[in-house]
Design a protein around this motif. Structure first.
Motif, PDB file in Angstrom:
ATOM      1  N   THR A   1     -30.842 -13.449 -31.372  1.00  0.00           N
ATOM      2  CA  THR A   1     -32.356 -13.517 -31.527  1.00  0.00           C
ATOM      3  C   THR A   1     -32.126 -13.617 -32.846  1.00  0.00           C
ATOM      4  O   THR A   1     -31.519 -14.095 -33.702  1.00  0.00           O
ATOM      5  N   SER A   2     -33.015 -15.487 -33.051  1.00  0.00           N
ATOM      6  CA  SER A   2     -33.517 -15.692 -33.868  1.00  0.00           C
ATOM      7  C   SER A   2     -34.779 -15.610 -34.907  1.00  0.00           C
ATOM      8  O   SER A   2     -35.039 -15.697 -35.850  1.00  0.00           O
ATOM      9  N   ASN A   3     -34.976 -14.825 -34.219  1.00  0.00           N
ATOM     10  CA  ASN A   3     -36.887 -14.504 -34.089  1.00  0.00           C
ATOM     11  C   ASN A   3     -36.979 -13.416 -35.761  1.00  0.00           C
ATOM     12  O   ASN A   3     -36.687 -12.078 -35.421  1.00  0.00           O
ATOM     13  N   LYS A   4     -37.452 -13.908 -36.881  1.00  0.00           N
ATOM     14  CA  LYS A   4     -37.056 -12.365 -38.014  1.00  0.00           C
ATOM     15  C   LYS A   4     -38.548 -12.347 -37.770  1.00  0.00           C
ATOM     16  O   LYS A   4     -38.409 -10.576 -38.129  1.00  0.00           O
ATOM     17  N   ALA A   5     -39.509 -12.461 -37.258  1.00  0.00           N
ATOM     18  CA  ALA A   5     -40.787 -11.316 -36.909  1.00  0.00           C
ATOM     19  C   ALA A   5     -40.612 -10.539 -35.951  1.00  0.00           C
ATOM     20  O   ALA A   5     -41.605  -9.587 -36.108  1.00  0.00           O
ATOM     21  N   LEU A   6     -39.842 -10.942 -35.180  1.00  0.00           N
ATOM     22  CA  LEU A   6     -39.449 -10.046 -33.836  1.00  0.00           C
ATOM     23  C   LEU A   6     -38.824  -8.839 -34.273  1.00  0.00           C
ATOM     24  O   LEU A   6     -38.523  -7.704 -34.266  1.00  0.00           O
ATOM     25  N   VAL A   7     -38.106  -8.970 -34.989  1.00  0.00           N
ATOM     26  CA  VAL A   7     -36.714  -7.898 -35.893  1.00  0.00           C
ATOM     27  C   VAL A   7     -37.909  -6.885 -36.460  1.00  0.00           C
ATOM     28  O   VAL A   7     -36.755  -6.175 -36.781  1.00  0.00           O
ATOM     29  N   ALA A   8     -38.595  -7.673 -37.189  1.00  0.00           N
ATOM     30  CA  ALA A   8     -39.002  -6.987 -38.430  1.00  0.00           C
ATOM     31  C   ALA A   8     -39.674  -6.400 -38.281  1.00  0.00           C
ATOM     32  O   ALA A   8     -39.540  -4.516 -38.129  1.00  0.00           O
ATOM     33  N   ALA A   9     -40.388  -6.402 -37.046  1.00  0.00           N
ATOM     34  CA  ALA A   9     -41.769  -5.700 -36.398  1.00  0.00           C
ATOM     35  C   ALA A   9     -41.025  -5.216 -35.082  1.00  0.00           C
ATOM     36  O   ALA A   9     -41.841  -3.357 -35.107  1.00  0.00           O
ATOM     37  N   TYR A  10     -39.988  -5.316 -34.305  1.00  0.00           N
ATOM     38  CA  TYR A  10     -39.835  -4.845 -33.085  1.00  0.00           C
ATOM     39  C   TYR A  10     -38.207  -4.253 -33.553  1.00  0.00           C
ATOM     40  O   TYR A  10     -37.644  -2.721 -32.301  1.00  0.00           O
ATOM     41  N   GLY A  11     -37.721  -4.173 -34.543  1.00  0.00           N
ATOM     42  CA  GLY A  11     -35.908  -4.318 -34.371  1.00  0.00           C
ATOM     43  C   GLY A  11     -35.403  -2.636 -34.079  1.00  0.00           C
ATOM     44  O   GLY A  11     -34.895  -2.474 -33.171  1.00  0.00           O
ATOM     45  N   THR A  12     -36.192  -1.700 -34.395  1.00  0.00           N
ATOM     46  CA  THR A  12     -35.758  -0.350 -34.499  1.00  0.00           C
ATOM     47  C   THR A  12     -35.933   0.006 -32.962  1.00  0.00           C
ATOM     48  O   THR A  12     -34.644   0.302 -32.362  1.00  0.00           O
ATOM     49  N   GLU A  13     -36.894  -0.454 -32.311  1.00  0.00           N
ATOM     50  CA  GLU A  13     -37.247   0.160 -30.815  1.00  0.00           C
ATOM     51  C   GLU A  13     -36.051  -0.976 -30.170  1.00  0.00           C
ATOM     52  O   GLU A  13     -35.500  -0.143 -28.789  1.00  0.00           O
ATOM     53  N   LEU A  14     -36.149  -2.056 -30.140  1.00  0.00           N
ATOM     54  CA  LEU A  14     -34.745  -2.987 -30.055  1.00  0.00           C
ATOM     55  C   LEU A  14     -33.461  -2.326 -29.915  1.00  0.00           C
ATOM     56  O   LEU A  14     -32.942  -2.411 -28.606  1.00  0.00           O
ATOM     57  N   LEU A  15     -33.322  -2.357 -30.853  1.00  0.00           N
ATOM     58  CA  LEU A  15     -32.107  -1.888 -31.503  1.00  0.00           C
ATOM     59  C   LEU A  15     -31.310  -0.336 -30.085  1.00  0.00           C
ATOM     60  O   LEU A  15     -30.818  -0.129 -30.098  1.00  0.00           O
ATOM     61  N   ALA A  16     -33.069   0.568 -30.790  1.00  0.00           N
ATOM     62  CA  ALA A  16     -32.853   1.685 -29.776  1.00  0.00           C
ATOM     63  C   ALA A  16     -32.065   1.173 -27.640  1.00  0.00           C
ATOM     64  O   ALA A  16     -31.036   1.677 -27.835  1.00  0.00           O
ATOM     65  N   ILE A  17     -32.904   0.349 -27.105  1.00  0.00           N
ATOM     66  CA  ILE A  17     -32.463   0.339 -25.834  1.00  0.00           C
ATOM     67  C   ILE A  17     -31.059  -0.423 -26.384  1.00  0.00           C
ATOM     68  O   ILE A  17     -30.623  -0.062 -24.734  1.00  0.00           O
ATOM     69  N   ALA A  18     -31.088  -1.022 -27.010  1.00  0.00           N
ATOM     70  CA  ALA A  18     -29.873  -2.017 -26.098  1.00  0.00           C
ATOM     71  C   ALA A  18     -28.261  -1.243 -26.840  1.00  0.00           C
ATOM     72  O   ALA A  18     -27.127  -0.829 -25.356  1.00  0.00           O
ATOM     73  N   ARG A  19     -28.475  -0.005 -28.028  1.00  0.00           N
ATOM     74  CA  ARG A  19     -27.575   1.290 -27.640  1.00  0.00           C
ATOM     75  C   ARG A  19     -27.913   2.129 -26.244  1.00  0.00           C
ATOM     76  O   ARG A  19     -26.569   2.395 -25.837  1.00  0.00           O
TER      77      ARG A  19
ATOM     78  N   LYS B   1     -28.627   0.879 -23.515  1.00  0.00           N
ATOM     79  CA  LYS B   1     -28.067   0.106 -22.459  1.00  0.00           C
ATOM     80  C   LYS B   1     -27.036  -0.238 -22.417  1.00  0.00           C
ATOM     81  O   LYS B   1     -25.887  -0.898 -21.569  1.00  0.00           O
ATOM     82  N   GLN B   2     -25.922  -0.021 -23.455  1.00  0.00           N
ATOM     83  CA  GLN B   2     -24.753  -0.213 -24.229  1.00  0.00           C
ATOM     84  C   GLN B   2     -24.911  -1.744 -24.154  1.00  0.00           C
ATOM     85  O   GLN B   2     -23.756  -2.541 -23.751  1.00  0.00           O
ATOM     86  N   VAL B   3     -25.339  -2.794 -24.526  1.00  0.00           N
ATOM     87  CA  VAL B   3     -25.616  -4.140 -24.744  1.00  0.00           C
ATOM     88  C   VAL B   3     -26.068  -4.138 -25.677  1.00  0.00           C
ATOM     89  O   VAL B   3     -25.484  -3.045 -26.925  1.00  0.00           O
TER      90      VAL B   3
ATOM     91  N   LEU C   1     -33.208  -6.759 -22.299  1.00  0.00           N
ATOM     92  CA  LEU C   1     -32.131  -5.667 -22.873  1.00  0.00           C
ATOM     93  C   LEU C   1     -32.399  -4.560 -21.554  1.00  0.00           C
ATOM     94  O   LEU C   1     -31.782  -4.057 -21.545  1.00  0.00           O
ATOM     95  N   LEU C   2     -33.525  -4.381 -21.506  1.00  0.00           N
ATOM     96  CA  LEU C   2     -33.817  -3.081 -20.233  1.00  0.00           C
ATOM     97  C   LEU C   2     -32.993  -3.517 -18.933  1.00  0.00           C
ATOM     98  O   LEU C   2     -32.962  -2.676 -18.201  1.00  0.00           O
ATOM     99  N   ALA C   3     -32.408  -5.326 -18.394  1.00  0.00           N
ATOM    100  CA  ALA C   3     -32.402  -5.074 -17.546  1.00  0.00           C
ATOM    101  C   ALA C   3     -30.719  -4.948 -18.042  1.00  0.00           C
ATOM    102  O   ALA C   3     -29.945  -5.630 -16.523  1.00  0.00           O
ATOM    103  N   GLY C   4     -30.455  -4.810 -18.815  1.00  0.00           N
ATOM    104  CA  GLY C   4     -28.496  -4.266 -18.929  1.00  0.00           C
ATOM    105  C   GLY C   4     -28.458  -5.924 -19.934  1.00  0.00           C
ATOM    106  O   GLY C   4     -26.846  -6.458 -19.535  1.00  0.00           O
ATOM    107  N   LYS C   5     -28.868  -6.803 -19.996  1.00  0.00           N
ATOM    108  CA  LYS C   5     -28.750  -8.278 -20.655  1.00  0.00           C
ATOM    109  C   LYS C   5     -28.412  -7.988 -22.046  1.00  0.00           C
ATOM    110  O   LYS C   5     -28.920  -6.981 -22.857  1.00  0.00           O
TER     111      LYS C   5
END
Lengths: 413, 413
Positions: free
Chosen positions: B97-115, B117-119, B89-93
């Motif tokens: 994901t199919s990974n519920k553990a990842l989304v449940a644990a880090y979704g907030t942060e990853l969604l914020a990075i995506a926003r 970086k406009q990805v 995400l940080l590299a702009g890609k």
């Protein structure tokens, strides 16, 4: 702020107005701006309603008001819905409709105008009421090759069949109850003869194939000839009888029909009862998925309309790629479609066994106590083969006193 | 042409590769361009597989390749999935994901990075496998105030409970069969203790509220204490027992839990059986709708991943507004949640009637032939009240030989 107009202040139209008011904050958040109702077009006045000061009787006011970006058509029927919707699209307005007759008859043309004008023509509410089913085709199942769509798409007939199934009612009594409850019209033909389901499965098939489907090409049989006796057999067999709209796509060929069908307990639509609708979609990778909910009713249907308003608001400046092209999708002749068949025959199986076996081959036999008839469940064959078998049986039996086939219902294996 | 990389060539990852190949034409049409697989990251080599020449062992190759626009994470677990996804995400890609553990644990942060970086960061496959359920929240039910989400979100436990229900199996035997069929892991804890369901209902609740939900705040109870005796009562009552993940939203307050629950025949989830999943969503206008299908499995789950790839391809230059903010959604204490309760009690009702009535009030009594126990179904009360009632009963009964409450299962009215 974005301004809308609602054409037709009937059940759905007033539902849309209600939701725009009650869920104002949610809608504004999703749409990215407030959605404000500017006009309601109706022949009548509604002096005591919340829209009293928004009622107009002249469509031109809406057509010519540049402030109105999204027009909601909830009048039903083709006239004047068709000319009004067309005029709005040509005027560069987005249109959202709940009108399946309009979409089935003029969808191809209206989608083309919307593309040309870079606006949107959305119709989520035209099939399955509040159930998201149009949008899943272009927003969710995009990577799938759709192989089958089978739906219980009409709440009225599902209510009637549920009554017959659970309470042993006759068709006539169940229909009367549906009418008393306001679920069925005084003239129930469009529902019970399958015309409503036919238009809906035509729309879904066009969504899945990306090509225009002429609903008149779809074999359509109503459910008026289903009797309480049929349900007695169904009960014994652990099956149910549902009015289905189905299309099957294989190697570019499409079969489609509307008919009462006998389905097994493990079919995803088996437990869709009362006025609810359910739509099963089978994709080549996904397998089966099913969408279930309120297929009609003021607020559920209006909710689907509102989701379209929001999508239009999110895409004010661009045409979202949905729907189908003007290329025509041929529908295979019904004669080639394959089913197993539930066949009720007069007389006793003991006397008919030989003729039955000669005509239908090996078939499961079902006998009910106290009836001078029996039923068989055939193995899979085409409509053509079934007709030939029925004719062969009739020929053999001719001249006997307890002669004849009393009922044939398609079944899925 | 758009290039992708798949992280992890396990069940889901290889399924994604298979669909990208088999449905190449459909996908290209929907995505607006061909989607080509450039790399597969895995520790292993797959010399005889179709991806033999695409395997890389070094994540940096993918991270640094500017041609790769969409990265598919199907490794599961948090490490290295989390650092890899974050780096992409940080590299702009775009990341799917199919990974519920990842989304449940880090979704907030990853969604914020995506926003930022406009990805896009999409995760349709993380809940409900192939069933469209994430997307309906931001694409279909946009005008609704969501009041309840209740799901059968774990196929393994649903298979076990279905076996127990239909065949009278014990939990232990049903689990063994699920393991033999490959539906359950050798260590089944994540499934049977409800941890998997907990992460999924946390994700759905966050989608519905737009706020971060900490899955650790959600009361989670597994289904290991459900016995074949419970199902004997359920059969008599015409109910079933399902492991549900539920959240209820009312006036900004959210209750959420995972627990085995007794549900009636008319509940939309009643007939969701075997490894299938079903998710019921109740909106304030829509009423109830339900989404049903394959909640796991290679191709259904991969199909959901592919739909995300397509949506990312359609939105290469912009962040689609989905998910939730970093604002925290408080979850109400479980003590306030209200249910009716199915309570099994030792002894005979005749001897206990008075104590039962004093503790639980008027309750329906269910007796099974041949058991030295009985059950009651209470009227609706809070968890707090139930605990108090159970304590009161225990106190009254102390010292008796056939003393005690043997089981308590929540039920919905």
């Amino acid at each position: 702020m974005i301004k809308t107009a609602v054409l037709g202040y009937g059940t759905i139209g007033s539902g849309v107005v209600e939701i725009l008011d009650k869920n104002r904050d949610v809608i504004a958040k999703q749409a990215g701006q407030e959605v404000e109702l500017k006009y309601v077009l109706d022949l009548r006045d509604f002096p005591d309603s919340p829209v009293a000061d928004k009622i107009v009787h002249d469509f031109q006011i809406i057509e010519e008001d540049k402030e109105v970006k999204i027009v909601v058509e909830t009048m039903g029927g083709l006239n004047p819905a068709y000319p009004f919707v067309k005029a709005c699209l040509l005027a560069g307005k987005h249109v959202v409709t709940s009108n399946k007759a309009l979409v089935a008859a003029y969808g191809t043309e209206l989608l083309a105008i919307a593309r040309e004008k870079q606006v949107n023509f959305f119709f989520e509410a035209s099939v399955g009421g509040g159930i998201p089913i149009i949008r899943p085709f272009y927003r969710c199942l995009m990577g799938e090759r759709i192989e089958e769509i089978t739906g219980i798409l009409n709440g009225t007939t599902n209510f009637i069949l549920t009554k017959m199934d659970r309470e042993g009612e006759t068709f006539e009594n169940a229909l009367k109850e549906a009418q008393n409850l306001g679920y069925a019209e005084r003239n129930p033909e469009a529902d019970v003869e399958g015309h409503d389901t036919c238009r809906k499965i035509a729309i879904l098939t066009a969504m899945a194939t990306g090509r225009e489907v002429n609903y008149e090409d779809i074999y359509t049989e109503g459910m008026t000839r289903i009797t309480d006796i049929d349900f007695k057999y169904a009960e014994k067999m652990g099956t149910s009888i549902k009015l289905l709209g189905t299309s099957r796509m294989k190697n570019g060929k499409v079969t489609a029909f509307v008919a009462p069908v006998m389905i097994q307990k493990n079919h995803p639509l088996y437990s869709v009862s009362d006025v609810f609708n359910g739509i099963m979609v089978r994709g080549n990778m996904l397998g089966v998925s099913m969408f279930y909910g309120s297929g009609a009713g003021k607020l559920p249907t209006a909710s689907a309309v509102v989701s379209d308003i929001i999508e239009a608001a999110q895409n004010l400046k661009r045409n979202v790629a949905i729907g189908w092209s003007s290329e025509k999708q041929p529908i295979e002749p019904m004669d080639k479609a394959r089913f197993c068949y539930f066949v009720r025959v007069a007389g006793s199986y003991r006397n008919k066994e030989q003729d039955i076996k000669q005509a239908f081959g090996d078939a499961e036999v079902i006998e009910l106590y106290g009836l001078d008839e029996f039923a068989v469940l055939t193995s899979e064959m085409s409509e053509e083969e079934l007709k030939a078998a029925a004719t062969a049986y009739d020929r053999k039996e001719q001249g006997r006193s307890d002669f004849g086939i009393k009922q044939i219902i398609r079944g899925v294996l």
